[in-house]
Structure formats: structure tokens, C-alpha cells
Design an enzyme around this catalytic site. Sequence first.
Site, PDB file in Angstrom:
ATOM      1  N   SER A 100       0.809  -1.215   0.000  1.00  0.00           N
ATOM      2  CA  SER A 100       0.000   0.000   0.000  1.00  0.00           C
ATOM      3  C   SER A 100       0.840   1.263   0.000  1.00  0.00           C
ATOM      4  O   SER A 100       0.298   2.359  -0.044  1.00  0.00           O
ATOM      5  CB  SER A 100      -0.925   0.004   1.224  1.00  0.00           C
ATOM      6  N   HIS A 156      -2.474  -2.687  -5.936  1.00  0.00           N
ATOM      7  CA  HIS A 156      -2.965  -2.363  -4.600  1.00  0.00           C
ATOM      8  C   HIS A 156      -4.484  -2.477  -4.530  1.00  0.00           C
ATOM      9  O   HIS A 156      -5.215  -1.638  -5.062  1.00  0.00           O
ATOM     10  CB  HIS A 156      -2.520  -0.942  -4.220  1.00  0.00           C
ATOM     11  N   GLU A 202      -5.333   0.113  -7.449  1.00  0.00           N
ATOM     12  CA  GLU A 202      -4.274   1.015  -7.907  1.00  0.00           C
ATOM     13  C   GLU A 202      -3.206   0.158  -8.584  1.00  0.00           C
ATOM     14  O   GLU A 202      -2.694  -0.793  -7.987  1.00  0.00           O
ATOM     15  CB  GLU A 202      -3.626   1.759  -6.743  1.00  0.00           C
ATOM     16  N   ASN A 241      -3.361   6.413  -0.405  1.00  0.00           N
ATOM     17  CA  ASN A 241      -2.721   6.566   0.905  1.00  0.00           C
ATOM     18  C   ASN A 241      -1.910   7.855   1.005  1.00  0.00           C
ATOM     19  O   ASN A 241      -1.701   8.367   2.105  1.00  0.00           O
ATOM     20  CB  ASN A 241      -1.856   5.356   1.220  1.00  0.00           C
TER      21      ASN A 241
END
Length: 289
Positions: free
Chosen positions: A117, A138, A150, A188
Site C-alpha cells: 500500500s 494495490h 491502484e 494513501n
Amino acid sequence: MQTVGVIGAGQMGAGIAQVSAQAGFHVLLSDVSRERAEAGKAGIAKALDRLVTKEKITADARDAALALIEPVASVAEMGQAFLVIEAATEREEIKRAIFAEVGKVLSDTAILASNTSSIPITRLAQAAPDAGRFVGVHFFNPVPVMGLIELIRGLATSDATVQAVEAFGQKLGKAIVHANDAPGFIVNRILMPMLNEACFALGEGVATIRDIDLACQLGLNHPMGPLTLADFIGLDTCLEITRVLFEGTGDPKFRPAPLLVKYVEAGWFGRKTKRGFYDYTGAEPVPTR
């Protein structure tokens, strides 16, 4: 039928295995032991049972998906997979060790992907057998519910690798976004500073847990408050990602909140340990302060 390997039978790995099997892929599921992999499949069976109860899938669809998931004793059995996805804990040294081990059995055309992540893909690719066939993929928790992947290419990731993994994600029914290989990628990079700032606000006495969460939930129209979300993700995971952002960018705005560090040091990781910003031992979560 194509075979997908999933390394890690915890929450994320099990979710990836479930959606892959539901999409018709044969899944080899591994963990530190066959028993852990079997436990991961048992958890998937319960999740699929709930979907049957809610009439979202049929019993036949459940049985078909479960039949496609094969727990294995180790990554040594993944030589037949066209794609292997690592979904282990967010520790770089652990991931590198996994890549080195599975790299011994991968075919010359197989793709190795990491569900990291936050850790840079170009750096992780150093431990892969072929950086051109290594990519970041991800998923988001809970994988069967969240509709996004992702896709992150490292410096050496080939176009063919990106295209193959994008096609795989689309077969799962997921939307694909492409992110450059920067710490935290897209989600993130934006999310963790918000969760970290909520920890700063709590630690500095700006407001209580309840009021911080309720303010963000209603004032920002979020489905849950940032401290509730941090507990759901895992405070240890939040801290690891925040440290990657801080170390990878050198930007002080990513400095981990002292209170977040303290909770992790106490072993209060959130829902998975029954205590974080909330106490989960009762029928309903209760703020711990």
C-alpha cells in the site's frame, strides 16, 4: 483455466483469493503454513455463506468459487501460476524474502505483483527475478466490496506486464487507476495524512474521539470518522505507511503523530486486537478516551 497465486491468507490475501475465484480463476493460496492457508479458505467460505444468505450469490456460485481455491503448503507450489500476488504484512524485509523464494519457481513469463500500500515498487523489484515482470497491484479492504485497484509500475515494469494485470483486474470487475511509483501512491498519499492529523488533534486535546469522528463524518460527508477508519485499517498498518511516506519524501508533514506511535507500541492496533481508539470487546465499539 488460468491459475493465480496469492501469498498471504489474512484479510487482504483472502479477499483477493475470493474475488479471483469468483471471477473463474484457479487460486493457489499460501501462508506461513498449510494450516494458515486452510484457515484463510475457511474464512472465505464464511464470507461466501453470508452472500448466499443475503441472496447476492447462489449456493452453486459459492460452491464453484470454493472449489477453485486450493490451499498450498508453500510458495514452492506456485510454478503453474501466470500471476502471483504477494499480500503479506507491510514490512519490506518480509516482502523481499517472499519474492526471493517464489522467484525460484516462477515461469519465465509469470508476473509477480505486490499488494503493498505504500512501499516503492522500483525498490521492491530489486528482489524480484525480473523487474520487467514486477508490478504493484494495490487492492483495498474489504477486497470483495471495494471496487478499486491502484496499478503501480516500477521504473523497469514492462508495458505487457501492466496490460496483463489491468486485464486481470477488469475481469474481477474492479476499476483501475494508474499511479506513479511515489510513496503512498494515490489513495494513501492523501488518506494517511488525514488519519495522522486526526491522531495529532486527539493527542493535543483538540476534541474527543467521538467528536473528531462525528465532525468528519457529518461535516465532510464521510461514511466513517478518521479514527474509526484507522482502527479498521489497523493502527500498525497506518503507522507503517505513514513512516514510508515520511522517510520516502523527507517532508515533515508526514511525521507520525506521537499518539499513533504510542498506541502501536502498546499493541493497540484497532479492531484486530479488540482495542485501538475504540474498545471492541462489547456489543458496540466504545471510545477509549
